[in-house]
Design an enzyme around this catalytic site. Structure first.
Site, PDB file in Angstrom:
ATOM      1  CG  HIS A   1       3.660  -0.418  -7.696  1.00 35.41           C
ATOM      2  ND1 HIS A   1       3.391  -1.854  -8.166  1.00 35.41           N
ATOM      3  CD2 HIS A   1       4.904   0.012  -8.122  1.00 35.41           C
ATOM      4  CE1 HIS A   1       4.514  -2.101  -8.729  1.00 35.41           C
ATOM      5  NE2 HIS A   1       5.251  -1.012  -8.708  1.00 35.41           N
TER       6      HIS A   1
ATOM      7  CG  ASN B   1     -18.372  -4.451 -11.222  1.00 39.90           C
ATOM      8  OD1 ASN B   1     -19.197  -5.156 -11.385  1.00 39.90           O
ATOM      9  ND2 ASN B   1     -18.434  -3.047 -10.800  1.00 39.90           N
TER      10      ASN B   1
ATOM     11  CG  ASN C   1      -3.631  -2.841  -4.928  1.00 43.10           C
ATOM     12  OD1 ASN C   1      -3.528  -1.874  -5.599  1.00 43.10           O
ATOM     13  ND2 ASN C   1      -3.243  -3.976  -5.459  1.00 43.10           N
TER      14      ASN C   1
ATOM     15  CG  PHE D   1      -6.380  -8.269 -14.781  1.00 43.18           C
ATOM     16  CD1 PHE D   1      -5.276  -7.552 -14.384  1.00 43.18           C
ATOM     17  CD2 PHE D   1      -6.246  -9.787 -14.936  1.00 43.18           C
ATOM     18  CE1 PHE D   1      -4.165  -8.158 -14.464  1.00 43.18           C
ATOM     19  CE2 PHE D   1      -5.068 -10.416 -14.772  1.00 43.18           C
ATOM     20  CZ  PHE D   1      -4.095  -9.591 -14.332  1.00 43.18           C
TER      21      PHE D   1
ATOM     22  NE  ARG E   1       5.901  -7.147  -3.463  1.00 40.74           N
ATOM     23  CZ  ARG E   1       5.035  -6.768  -4.530  1.00 40.74           C
ATOM     24  NH1 ARG E   1       4.889  -5.602  -5.040  1.00 40.74           N
ATOM     25  NH2 ARG E   1       4.447  -7.831  -4.873  1.00 40.74           N
TER      26      ARG E   1
ATOM     27  NE  ARG F   1      -1.201  -3.486  -2.253  1.00 42.34           N
ATOM     28  CZ  ARG F   1      -0.465  -3.868  -2.996  1.00 42.34           C
ATOM     29  NH1 ARG F   1       0.164  -5.374  -2.668  1.00 42.34           N
ATOM     30  NH2 ARG F   1       0.180  -3.461  -3.935  1.00 42.34           N
TER      31      ARG F   1
ATOM     32  CB  THR G   1      -2.043  -7.977  -4.923  1.00 54.67           C
ATOM     33  OG1 THR G   1      -0.504  -8.014  -5.491  1.00 54.67           O
ATOM     34  CG2 THR G   1      -2.626  -7.507  -6.008  1.00 54.67           C
TER      35      THR G   1
END
Length: 139
Positions: free
Chosen positions: A120, A112, A117, A57, A85, A102, A91
């Site tokens: 980071h 797909n 998201n 990916f 976090r 998120r 994620t």
């Protein structure tokens, strides 16, 4: 006290959500220390995502991160890595807790399997130091 890296990915910039992300950082009591609007390139992404280069990916991540400008920055504060976090959420946006960035704003995964998201954050103090050096050339 810790310094950590954050990235607002192309979809967050394009959708005008930079201010919302920064507001959440500052409301948590963190001090912004650096911030730049920039276009990522393949070299810096390969360094940043070095542990994912061989994953099937990776190309999707690279394509996503090259779609447009990103905001990359750092902030400082107590337990910054862990708190950021938690503020971002997990994620996969579909599994993120309501109230996280998120869950509130990210999109995907789509049909797909692509995930947008939106943000980071470094996953450890060591990762933060490595990623800050990649993006800002720290000594």
């Amino acid at each position: 006290m810790q310094e950590t890296l954050f990235i607002i990915k192309p979809d967050g910039v394009r959708r005008g959500l930079v201010g919302e992300v920064l507001r959440r950082i500052e409301r948590r009591g963190f001090q912004l220390t650096r911030m730049e609007l920039r276009q990522a390139n393949k070299d810096i992404l390969a360094q940043h995502y070095a542990d994912l280069l061989e994953k099937p990916f990776y190309h999707q991540i690279e394509t996503y991160m090259l779609e447009g400008p990103i905001v990359v920055g750092t902030f400082y504060g107590s337990d910054a890595v862990k708190t950021w976090r938690k503020t971002m959420g997990v994620t996969n946006p579909a599994e993120a807790e309501l109230g996280t960035i998120r869950a509130d704003f990210a999109q995907g995964p789509d049909s797909n399997g692509d995930m947008r998201n939106m943000v980071h954050g470094s996953d450890s103090v060591e990762s933060a130091q490595r990623e800050i050096a990649i993006w800002f050339g720290e000594d």
